[in-house]
Enzyme design. Structure first.
Site, PDB file in Angstrom:
ATOM      1  N   TYR A 107       0.845  -1.203   0.000  1.00 33.03           N
ATOM      2  CA  TYR A 107       0.000   0.000   0.000  1.00 33.03           C
ATOM      3  C   TYR A 107       0.882   1.256   0.000  1.00 33.03           C
ATOM      4  CZ  TYR A 107      -2.771   3.816   1.893  1.00 33.03           C
ATOM      5  OH  TYR A 107      -3.335   5.040   2.105  1.00 33.03           O
TER       6      TYR A 107
ATOM      7  N   TYR B 299      -4.193  -3.686  19.550  1.00 32.17           N
ATOM      8  CA  TYR B 299      -3.152  -4.473  18.877  1.00 32.17           C
ATOM      9  C   TYR B 299      -1.771  -4.093  19.405  1.00 32.17           C
ATOM     10  CZ  TYR B 299      -6.965  -5.322  15.564  1.00 32.17           C
ATOM     11  OH  TYR B 299      -8.159  -5.645  14.989  1.00 32.17           O
TER      12      TYR B 299
ATOM     13  N   ARG C  24      -0.664   7.577  17.269  1.00 25.89           N
ATOM     14  CA  ARG C  24      -0.957   8.059  15.914  1.00 25.89           C
ATOM     15  C   ARG C  24      -1.406   9.514  15.972  1.00 25.89           C
ATOM     16  NH1 ARG C  24       1.398   4.299  15.117  1.00 25.89           N
ATOM     17  NH2 ARG C  24       1.037   2.470  13.824  1.00 25.89           N
TER      18      ARG C  24
HETATM   19  N1  UDP Z   1      -5.711  -0.493  16.296  1.00 25.08           N
HETATM   20  C1  UDP Z   1      -6.118  -1.224  17.392  1.00 25.08           C
HETATM   21  N2  UDP Z   1      -7.346  -1.833  17.325  1.00 25.08           N
HETATM   22  C2  UDP Z   1      -8.168  -1.740  16.239  1.00 25.08           C
HETATM   23  C3  UDP Z   1      -7.730  -0.991  15.126  1.00 25.08           C
HETATM   24  C4  UDP Z   1      -6.498  -0.379  15.185  1.00 25.08           C
HETATM   25  O1  UDP Z   1      -5.410  -1.326  18.387  1.00 25.08           O
HETATM   26  O2  UDP Z   1      -9.271  -2.332  16.241  1.00 25.08           O
HETATM   27  C5  UDP Z   1      -4.421   0.225  16.372  1.00 25.08           C
HETATM   28  C6  UDP Z   1      -3.477  -0.074  15.219  1.00 25.08           C
HETATM   29  O3  UDP Z   1      -2.668  -1.181  15.528  1.00 25.08           O
HETATM   30  C7  UDP Z   1      -2.689   1.234  15.136  1.00 25.08           C
HETATM   31  C8  UDP Z   1      -3.709   2.305  15.554  1.00 25.08           C
HETATM   32  O4  UDP Z   1      -4.733   1.596  16.282  1.00 25.08           O
HETATM   33  O5  UDP Z   1      -1.639   1.245  16.066  1.00 25.08           O
HETATM   34  C9  UDP Z   1      -4.356   3.021  14.393  1.00 25.08           C
HETATM   35  O6  UDP Z   1      -4.788   2.038  13.474  1.00 25.08           O
HETATM   36  P1  UDP Z   1      -5.732   2.368  12.251  1.00 25.08           P
HETATM   37  O7  UDP Z   1      -6.013   1.078  11.541  1.00 25.08           O
HETATM   38  O8  UDP Z   1      -6.902   3.167  12.697  1.00 25.08           O
HETATM   39  O9  UDP Z   1      -4.855   3.323  11.329  1.00 25.08           O
HETATM   40  P2  UDP Z   1      -3.377   3.144  10.708  1.00 25.08           P
HETATM   41  O10 UDP Z   1      -2.449   3.807  11.682  1.00 25.08           O
HETATM   42  O11 UDP Z   1      -3.108   1.683  10.522  1.00 25.08           O
HETATM   43  O12 UDP Z   1      -3.470   3.889   9.421  1.00 25.08           O
END
Ligand code: UDP
Length: 323
Positions: A141, A206, A219
């Site tokens: 991606y 996660y 983030r």
């Molecule tokens: N995350 C999480 N649980 C979820 C979805 C995401 O802990 O159900 C965590 C993910 O591992 C990351 C952060 O939240 O550290 C943001 O993830 P998201 O998928 O929203 O956006 P990304 O940073 O991947 O674009």
């Protein structure tokens, strides 16, 4: 201005289209509705339902609408899926993007605004991340978006097609009318709010062993209304280059869950899971370039405002868009 918006039925595209129309522009939305939703298209916009792979149709639509500017949101954007099916990402995000560019050159479009991503940086050497941080994507991606950035650079040099590429950090929030409805939802805020809505019994964290103060990933959440504002500023002639869009702060997964509890007034149970592959511990933008050069001025920088607008939208649309 006449603006052609690929992916205008998607999450960020729908809010940009609404703001562009409010600012008095004419908008043509071009979307195949694979990820987008018909009811996410502002009814004041013209709509062409067609594929990004159909260069002849794009050229015809650009010419008929007399579009001067293209804002290109249409893309596949799931990191995990890109690891399973890289061809889909290179084919659509790069290959079909090039068809859009060729049509742009053919139709004499003067400006191209592109949705890129902080995923082009991979695991950054330093945070906050400036635009000159080395880009080393860690998934197809991010790689596909980085490749398209390079293609844009060549089209600007060789065809004179001026571009602005925005590297979004974590897009979130909603406008009064348009919000986040992905058919497959992987993002943190909507998944946490699903628990508050009673649609899931718990959310998932996660990874709790990251080198951050509470062990969860940090983030930089950025309101989609502020993203839309940056795209309007980018359309001005003479504005070009790469810009990060983020608030420069950053919130941990646990802080996001706590904020969702505060805003919704509901208890949100969370279960701790292993790390998700490919997640850097901390991604935070330095977005001074967009502020200084474009005059970008985010109106909703606080997580509280971002989550409140998302919550209000989900309460009003508990099942998302009907189509
Ligand atoms: N995350 C999480 N649980 C979820 C979805 C995401 O802990 O159900 C965590 C993910 O591992 C990351 C952060 O939240 O550290 C943001 O993830 P998201 O998928 O929203 O956006 P990304 O940073 O991947 O674009």
């Amino acid at each position: 201005m006449n603006i052609f918006v690929s992916g205008g039925a998607g999450y960020i595209g729908s809010v940009y289209v609404e703001q562009a129309l409010n600012a008095g522009h004419q908008v043509t939305v071009y979307d195949n509705l694979s990820e987008g939703h018909r009811s996410a298209i502002d009814p004041r916009a013209a709509f062409v339902q067609a594929e990004l792979s159909d260069e002849a149709r794009i050229l015809e639509s650009l010419t008929a609408s007399k579009s001067e500017v293209i804002v290109h949101f249409a893309a596949n954007a799931l990191v995990g899926e890109s690891m399973q099916n890289p061809g889909k990402y290179f084919g659509n995000n790069v290959g079909n993007g090039v068809k859009l560019l060729n049509a742009a050159v053919g139709a004499g479009v003067r400006k191209f605004v592109f949705s890129s991503t902080c995923a082009t940086y991979g695991f950054p050497d330093k945070v906050p991340i400036t635009e000159d941080t080395p880009q080393r994507p860690i998934n197809p991606y991010g790689e596909s978006k980085k490749m398209f950035e390079s293609v844009l650079d060549w089209y600007q040099r060789l065809h004179g097609l001026e571009f602005v590429a925005f590297r979004y950090f974590n897009a979130a929030g909603a406008s009064g009318r348009f919000g986040e409805h992905h058919r497959i939802e992987t993002h943190l805020i909507p998944n946490v709010l699903k628990v508050a809505l009673g649609q899931a019994s718990q959310c998932e964290i996660y990874g709790t062993d990251y080198p951050t103060p509470d062990g969860t990933c940090i983030r930089d959440y950025i309101h989609i209304m502020d993203i839309a504002q940056a795209h309007l500023l980018a359309m001005e002639p003479g504005r070009k280059g790469f810009y990060n869009l983020g608030n420069g702060g950053g919130y941990s997964v646990r802080e996001v869950i706590q904020m969702c509890e505060k805003i919704s007034g509901k208890k949100i149970p969370a279960v701790e899971k292993p790390r998700r592959p490919g997640d850097p511990p901390r991604l935070v933008a330095a977005a001074d370039k967009a502020r200084n050069e474009l005059g970008w001025n985010p109106k909703y920088p606080k997580l509280e405002e971002i989550v409140s607008t998302a919550w209000e939208w989900h309460v009003r649309h508990p099942n998302g868009y009907p189509d």
